[in-house]
Scaffold this motif. Structure first.
Motif, PDB file in Angstrom:
ATOM      1  N   ASN A  19       0.814  -1.212   0.000  1.00 54.35           N
ATOM      2  CA  ASN A  19       0.000   0.000   0.000  1.00 54.35           C
ATOM      3  C   ASN A  19       0.851   1.266   0.000  1.00 54.35           C
ATOM      4  OD1 ASN A  19      -2.391  -1.484   0.038  1.00 54.35           O
ATOM      5  ND2 ASN A  19      -2.469  -1.547   2.264  1.00 54.35           N
ATOM      6  N   LEU A  20       1.995   1.217   0.636  1.00 57.44           N
ATOM      7  CA  LEU A  20       2.875   2.394   0.683  1.00 57.44           C
ATOM      8  C   LEU A  20       3.428   2.745  -0.692  1.00 57.44           C
ATOM      9  CD1 LEU A  20       4.896   1.793   3.982  1.00 57.44           C
ATOM     10  CD2 LEU A  20       3.109   3.491   3.591  1.00 57.44           C
ATOM     11  N   ARG A  21       3.535   1.751  -1.575  1.00 53.93           N
ATOM     12  CA  ARG A  21       4.087   2.016  -2.906  1.00 53.93           C
ATOM     13  C   ARG A  21       3.207   2.947  -3.724  1.00 53.93           C
ATOM     14  NH1 ARG A  21       6.020  -3.496  -2.745  1.00 53.93           N
ATOM     15  NH2 ARG A  21       4.122  -4.256  -3.742  1.00 53.93           N
ATOM     16  N   ALA A  22       1.939   3.096  -3.341  1.00 54.99           N
ATOM     17  CA  ALA A  22       1.033   3.995  -4.070  1.00 54.99           C
ATOM     18  C   ALA A  22       1.249   5.455  -3.695  1.00 54.99           C
ATOM     19  CB  ALA A  22      -0.417   3.603  -3.807  1.00 54.99           C
ATOM     20  N   LEU A  23       2.005   5.718  -2.623  1.00 59.83           N
ATOM     21  CA  LEU A  23       2.186   7.082  -2.131  1.00 59.83           C
ATOM     22  C   LEU A  23       3.462   7.706  -2.684  1.00 59.83           C
ATOM     23  CD1 LEU A  23       1.272   6.608   1.638  1.00 59.83           C
ATOM     24  CD2 LEU A  23      -0.237   7.205  -0.268  1.00 59.83           C
ATOM     25  N   PRO A  24       3.494   9.041  -2.774  1.00 56.82           N
ATOM     26  CA  PRO A  24       4.724   9.720  -3.207  1.00 56.82           C
ATOM     27  C   PRO A  24       5.866   9.467  -2.222  1.00 56.82           C
ATOM     28  CG  PRO A  24       2.837  11.210  -3.327  1.00 56.82           C
ATOM     29  CD  PRO A  24       2.374   9.991  -2.610  1.00 56.82           C
ATOM     30  N   PRO A  25       7.047   9.078  -2.702  1.00 54.84           N
ATOM     31  CA  PRO A  25       8.182   8.828  -1.800  1.00 54.84           C
ATOM     32  C   PRO A  25       8.556  10.027  -0.947  1.00 54.84           C
ATOM     33  CG  PRO A  25       8.624   7.964  -3.997  1.00 54.84           C
ATOM     34  CD  PRO A  25       7.365   8.757  -4.105  1.00 54.84           C
ATOM     35  N   ALA A  26       8.328  11.249  -1.460  1.00 58.69           N
ATOM     36  CA  ALA A  26       8.716  12.453  -0.720  1.00 58.69           C
ATOM     37  C   ALA A  26       7.973  12.589   0.602  1.00 58.69           C
ATOM     38  CB  ALA A  26       8.479  13.699  -1.579  1.00 58.69           C
ATOM     39  N   LEU A  27       6.847  11.923   0.756  1.00 54.21           N
ATOM     40  CA  LEU A  27       6.094  12.014   2.010  1.00 54.21           C
ATOM     41  C   LEU A  27       6.684  11.124   3.101  1.00 54.21           C
ATOM     42  CD1 LEU A  27       2.423  12.059   0.640  1.00 54.21           C
ATOM     43  CD2 LEU A  27       3.877  13.995   1.284  1.00 54.21           C
ATOM     44  N   ASP A  28       7.538  10.193   2.722  1.00 52.00           N
ATOM     45  CA  ASP A  28       8.279   9.357   3.679  1.00 52.00           C
ATOM     46  C   ASP A  28       7.345   8.652   4.668  1.00 52.00           C
ATOM     47  OD1 ASP A  28      10.641   8.247   4.546  1.00 52.00           O
ATOM     48  OD2 ASP A  28      11.072   9.840   5.987  1.00 52.00           O
ATOM     49  N   VAL A  29       6.209   8.185   4.195  1.00 48.92           N
ATOM     50  CA  VAL A  29       5.221   7.545   5.057  1.00 48.92           C
ATOM     51  C   VAL A  29       5.626   6.105   5.347  1.00 48.92           C
ATOM     52  CG1 VAL A  29       2.832   6.760   5.183  1.00 48.92           C
ATOM     53  CG2 VAL A  29       3.348   9.028   4.289  1.00 48.92           C
ATOM     54  N   GLU A  30       5.433   5.683   6.593  1.00 47.27           N
ATOM     55  CA  GLU A  30       5.780   4.321   6.985  1.00 47.27           C
ATOM     56  C   GLU A  30       4.656   3.585   7.705  1.00 47.27           C
ATOM     57  OE1 GLU A  30       9.283   4.507   9.337  1.00 47.27           O
ATOM     58  OE2 GLU A  30      10.615   4.988   7.658  1.00 47.27           O
ATOM     59  N   GLU A  31       3.627   4.319   8.142  1.00 47.45           N
ATOM     60  CA  GLU A  31       2.594   3.697   8.975  1.00 47.45           C
ATOM     61  C   GLU A  31       1.201   3.903   8.384  1.00 47.45           C
ATOM     62  OE1 GLU A  31       0.839   3.922  13.569  1.00 47.45           O
ATOM     63  OE2 GLU A  31       2.565   5.144  12.971  1.00 47.45           O
ATOM     64  N   MET A  32       0.449   2.818   8.254  1.00 51.27           N
ATOM     65  CA  MET A  32      -0.935   2.880   7.812  1.00 51.27           C
ATOM     66  C   MET A  32      -1.835   2.570   9.004  1.00 51.27           C
ATOM     67  SD  MET A  32      -2.826   0.801   4.694  1.00 51.27           S
ATOM     68  CE  MET A  32      -2.600  -0.804   5.490  1.00 51.27           C
ATOM     69  N   VAL A  33      -2.886   3.381   9.200  1.00 51.61           N
ATOM     70  CA  VAL A  33      -3.752   3.195  10.355  1.00 51.61           C
ATOM     71  C   VAL A  33      -5.159   2.733   9.974  1.00 51.61           C
ATOM     72  CG1 VAL A  33      -2.497   4.815  11.814  1.00 51.61           C
ATOM     73  CG2 VAL A  33      -4.329   5.663  10.354  1.00 51.61           C
ATOM     74  N   TYR A  34      -5.497   2.799   8.695  1.00 52.49           N
ATOM     75  CA  TYR A  34      -6.829   2.355   8.275  1.00 52.49           C
ATOM     76  C   TYR A  34      -6.796   2.004   6.794  1.00 52.49           C
ATOM     77  CZ  TYR A  34     -11.869   2.231   7.441  1.00 52.49           C
ATOM     78  OH  TYR A  34     -13.130   1.836   7.091  1.00 52.49           O
ATOM     79  N   SER A  35      -7.526   0.953   6.439  1.00 51.65           N
ATOM     80  CA  SER A  35      -7.601   0.541   5.037  1.00 51.65           C
ATOM     81  C   SER A  35      -8.932  -0.146   4.781  1.00 51.65           C
ATOM     82  CB  SER A  35      -6.451  -0.402   4.691  1.00 51.65           C
ATOM     83  OG  SER A  35      -6.553  -0.842   3.348  1.00 51.65           O
ATOM     84  N   LYS A  36      -9.553   0.245   3.684  1.00 52.42           N
ATOM     85  CA  LYS A  36     -10.788  -0.401   3.240  1.00 52.42           C
ATOM     86  C   LYS A  36     -10.750  -0.403   1.713  1.00 52.42           C
ATOM     87  CE  LYS A  36     -14.893  -2.143   4.354  1.00 52.42           C
ATOM     88  NZ  LYS A  36     -15.926  -1.278   4.981  1.00 52.42           N
ATOM     89  N   GLU A  37     -10.970  -1.554   1.136  1.00 53.07           N
ATOM     90  CA  GLU A  37     -10.944  -1.642  -0.320  1.00 53.07           C
ATOM     91  C   GLU A  37     -11.944  -2.672  -0.796  1.00 53.07           C
ATOM     92  OE1 GLU A  37      -7.302  -4.684  -1.246  1.00 53.07           O
ATOM     93  OE2 GLU A  37      -6.777  -2.612  -0.777  1.00 53.07           O
ATOM     94  N   THR A  38     -12.230  -2.609  -2.061  1.00 50.93           N
ATOM     95  CA  THR A  38     -13.126  -3.574  -2.672  1.00 50.93           C
ATOM     96  C   THR A  38     -12.502  -4.045  -3.972  1.00 50.93           C
ATOM     97  OG1 THR A  38     -15.403  -3.985  -3.378  1.00 50.93           O
ATOM     98  CG2 THR A  38     -14.440  -1.889  -4.032  1.00 50.93           C
ATOM     99  N   SER A  39     -12.962  -5.167  -4.456  1.00 42.28           N
ATOM    100  CA  SER A  39     -12.407  -5.712  -5.696  1.00 42.28           C
ATOM    101  C   SER A  39     -13.537  -6.242  -6.564  1.00 42.28           C
ATOM    102  CB  SER A  39     -11.405  -6.836  -5.410  1.00 42.28           C
ATOM    103  OG  SER A  39     -12.029  -7.881  -4.691  1.00 42.28           O
ATOM    104  N   TRP A  40     -13.236  -6.264  -7.863  1.00 45.84           N
ATOM    105  CA  TRP A  40     -14.181  -6.795  -8.845  1.00 45.84           C
ATOM    106  C   TRP A  40     -13.448  -7.885  -9.596  1.00 45.84           C
ATOM    107  CZ3 TRP A  40     -19.207  -6.570  -9.264  1.00 45.84           C
ATOM    108  CH2 TRP A  40     -19.821  -6.924 -10.464  1.00 45.84           C
ATOM    109  N   THR A  41     -13.896  -9.108  -9.491  1.00 47.97           N
ATOM    110  CA  THR A  41     -13.146 -10.303  -9.873  1.00 47.97           C
ATOM    111  C   THR A  41     -11.855 -10.284  -9.055  1.00 47.97           C
ATOM    112  OG1 THR A  41     -12.071  -9.254 -11.808  1.00 47.97           O
ATOM    113  CG2 THR A  41     -14.197 -10.332 -12.149  1.00 47.97           C
ATOM    114  N   SER A  42     -10.681 -10.287  -9.687  1.00 47.27           N
ATOM    115  CA  SER A  42      -9.422 -10.299  -8.941  1.00 47.27           C
ATOM    116  C   SER A  42      -8.744  -8.933  -8.929  1.00 47.27           C
ATOM    117  CB  SER A  42      -8.458 -11.325  -9.557  1.00 47.27           C
ATOM    118  OG  SER A  42      -8.173 -10.986 -10.907  1.00 47.27           O
TER     119      SER A  42
END
Length: 209
Positions: free
Chosen positions: A64-87
């Motif tokens: 999930n971190l790979r989707a963020l800009p590297p300049a933000l230097d984010v390391e911690e995710m506190v919430y995630s919700k997603e959905t998928s259609w087929t795979s």
């Protein structure tokens, strides 16, 4: 041919360090079971399950971190919700912690913070409140009666309610407070993703249709 093999092997190389400990615990557990040391087998099995869960959590967070800009230097995710259609993942709502040093730099430089650094596919940064565009129009033609979607849900459900993600109310309220109040920044990736960066709340909110 070598390049093709390397591409196929890359995921295994990434997962190998994460799975080494769980695999070792499972092997030790089987050995203990065969030696009739059942109590130790249960302890080792429990340790293996915990290690597998931790490994999966680390892998998921890094993905999930790979989707963020590297300049933000984010390391911690506190919430995630997603959905998928087929795979295929078709929608995502994720909340991350903005590190103190990035929040301080952003508060000091303002919009100029985004003029240099690695921001990947996100560009055209603007200060909040967000200005809605045609990406916020919701296609509700497949639903009756037609619901009313306000705030960030209007962007999240742009591609139709069948693909929509429904985050917790508290997460939506936090995103709306950041998106429609001054003091934060946002950008589109030019396709289906939107990101908010709040130095005051020390939050990064990533929304993908």
């Amino acid at each position: 041919m070598l390049l093709y093999i390397a591409v196929l092997a890359l995921p295994l190389l990434v997962l190998a360090p994460l799975l080494a400990v769980p695999v070792a615990l499972v092997v030790a557990g089987v050995y203990s079971y065969k030696r009739r040391v059942f109590r130790y087998f249960l302890l080792l099995l429990g340790g293996a399950l915990i290690a597998l869960y931790a490994a999966f959590t680390i892998w998921e967070t890094r993905s999930n971190l790979r989707a963020l800009p590297p300049a933000l230097d984010v390391e911690e995710m506190v919430y995630s919700k997603e959905t998928s259609w087929t795979s295929e993942t078709r929608g995502a709502f994720r909340v991350f912690v903005l590190p103190d040093h990035v929040a301080n730099a952003l508060a000091a430089k303002g919009l100029g913070f985004f003029s240099a650094g690695e921001f990947g596919r996100f560009g055209g940064w603007q200060p909040t409140p967000v200005v809605r565009n045609n990406f916020w129009d919701v296609d509700t033609s497949e639903w009756y009666p037609v619901p009313r979607l306000d705030g960030v849900l209007g962007f999240l459900c742009h591609r139709g309610l069948v693909f929509c993600v429904w985050p917790d109310d508290s997460a939506v309220d936090e995103a709306n407070a950041i998106a429609f109040s001054p003091g934060s920044y946002y950008a589109y990736d030019g396709q289906v993703s939107l990101i908010f960066v709040s130095p005051g709340q020390k939050r990064v909110i990533y929304i993908s249709q």
